[in-house]
Design an enzyme around this catalytic site. Structure first.
Site, PDB file in Angstrom:
ATOM      1  N   HIS A 182       0.847  -1.197   0.000  1.00 48.52           N
ATOM      2  CA  HIS A 182       0.000   0.000   0.000  1.00 48.52           C
ATOM      3  C   HIS A 182       0.878   1.241   0.000  1.00 48.52           C
ATOM      4  O   HIS A 182       1.856   1.312   0.742  1.00 48.52           O
ATOM      5  CB  HIS A 182      -0.900  -0.018   1.241  1.00 48.52           C
ATOM      6  CG  HIS A 182      -1.713   1.207   1.434  1.00 48.52           C
ATOM      7  ND1 HIS A 182      -1.588   2.006   2.554  1.00 48.52           N
ATOM      8  CD2 HIS A 182      -2.663   1.784   0.662  1.00 48.52           C
ATOM      9  CE1 HIS A 182      -2.439   3.016   2.463  1.00 48.52           C
ATOM     10  NE2 HIS A 182      -3.105   2.901   1.331  1.00 48.52           N
TER      11      HIS A 182
ATOM     12  N   HIS B 175       2.827  10.768  -1.288  1.00 48.13           N
ATOM     13  CA  HIS B 175       1.860  10.434  -0.247  1.00 48.13           C
ATOM     14  C   HIS B 175       1.894  11.562   0.777  1.00 48.13           C
ATOM     15  O   HIS B 175       2.423  11.420   1.870  1.00 48.13           O
ATOM     16  CB  HIS B 175       2.182   9.094   0.424  1.00 48.13           C
ATOM     17  CG  HIS B 175       1.117   8.659   1.399  1.00 48.13           C
ATOM     18  ND1 HIS B 175       1.412   8.087   2.614  1.00 48.13           N
ATOM     19  CD2 HIS B 175      -0.235   8.731   1.343  1.00 48.13           C
ATOM     20  CE1 HIS B 175       0.297   7.807   3.258  1.00 48.13           C
ATOM     21  NE2 HIS B 175      -0.715   8.185   2.506  1.00 48.13           N
TER      22      HIS B 175
END
Length: 320
Positions: A34, A105
């Protein structure tokens, strides 16, 4: 499930029994990471376009905390591949002072070409391994940025790319090997997938659990269903909210999110089966494993990828 089963994580696909290699690819159990490219977020990283407004306000005072809570993987691309990871969850962002594209991110990570070249190098030396690239989110992207990313992907992987088919059940590890195809690219933007080179969003759905605790995640997983004609990404991840981070600001995703998933959620996943789901959409046991992704996939000596890969051997049982 891994007890007594010796798995060569580096070559696990090529070493599967022939009957499993002839199983539709969308029915295999495949471990993924992830937010795969966050491993190189560090003190020199800068805020990216996907950073929430509260992160931007807190950045000057809480830089270290924000970095800890932005990083979901510890090991790099090479190490993930050698640990058995075959699915990469990718977020992209542009940067105003350059025409390069970056993984992101909340903070800028590495350049996309560096990561893709690492994957290409692995494929060069592992001709029977197959990797899925999930191009998931695009921040500050214009049409020309999508076109540039498309060109980078095609120029890097070329004939290795497996295009979508009307019947995804016809794609197996053996069929991919015969055609020398090693890359499946899921591109979740309709402008680019119209080219016919990449898989569409609906061909490999990846619903987001949005859970902050393991009970909520387990309840969500127990109610999840998938189509028998498409792949499926099961996100075995907890999603920390702002309040969650504030309460645990001295901690990090590894200890507060990844560890509970390994301890309490992975044993539940161990009881699942790969293979085709029942045709009735709400039948008992409708959820069958395909791709499963997690944070910090190296946790406890790679227990996550080992456990997911081991699920494939349930396909050898005649009663499954």
């Amino acid at each position: 499930m891994t007890d007594g089963l010796q798995i060569d994580l580096e070559n696990w696909m090529s070493q599967l029994p022939e009957s499993i290699k002839n199983t539709p690819f969308i029915y295999l159990a495949i471990p993924g990471s992830h937010d795969s490219m966050t491993f190189n977020i560090n003190r020199d990283s800068t805020l990216a376009p996907d950073a929430p407004s509260i992160v931007r306000r807190l950045w000057p005072l809480f830089k270290g905390t924000i970095i800890r809570w932005s990083k979901t993987q510890q090991i790099n691309v090479h190490q993930q591949l050698f640990s058995g990871i075959r699915f990469f969850d990718l977020r992209f962002a542009t940067k105003s002072d350059t025409n390069k594209i970056f993984f992101t991110h909340g903070l800028y990570a590495g350049e996309v070409e560096d990561g893709f070249n690492e994957i290409k190098s692995f494929l060069d030396s592992h001709p029977d391994e197959v990797i899925i690239l999930d191009c998931q989110h695009f921040y500050e992207f214009k049409l020309e940025d999508h076109r540039r990313l498309f060109s980078i992907l095609v120029n890097t992987f070329g004939l290795r790319i497996c295009p979508p088919q009307h019947n995804l059940e016809a794609i197996t590890l053996n069929s991919l090997s015969r055609q020398r195809q090693q890359i499946i690219i899921v591109y979740r933007n309709e402008v680019v997938v119209s080219s016919g080179r990449f898989w569409r969003n609906g061909q490999m759905p990846t619903p987001w659990p949005r859970q902050t605790n393991t009970k909520g995640l387990l309840d969500w997983m127990a109610s999840a269903h998938r189509s028998p004609s498409a792949g499926f990404v099961l996100q075995a991840v907890l999603t920390p909210t702002t309040a969650f981070v504030i309460l645990k600001w001295r901690s990090n995703i590894r200890d507060s999110c990844a560890k509970p998933v390994v301890n309490k959620v992975l044993p539940w996943i161990d009881d699942l089966l790969p293979g085709p789901p029942p045709l009735a959409p709400f039948s008992s046991g409708a959820l069958r494993v395909n791709v499963v992704i997690a944070d910090f996939v190296d946790f406890n000596q790679n227990i996550f990828p080992k456990s997911i890969i081991a699920l494939n051997y349930k396909l050898l049982s005649s009663d499954q």
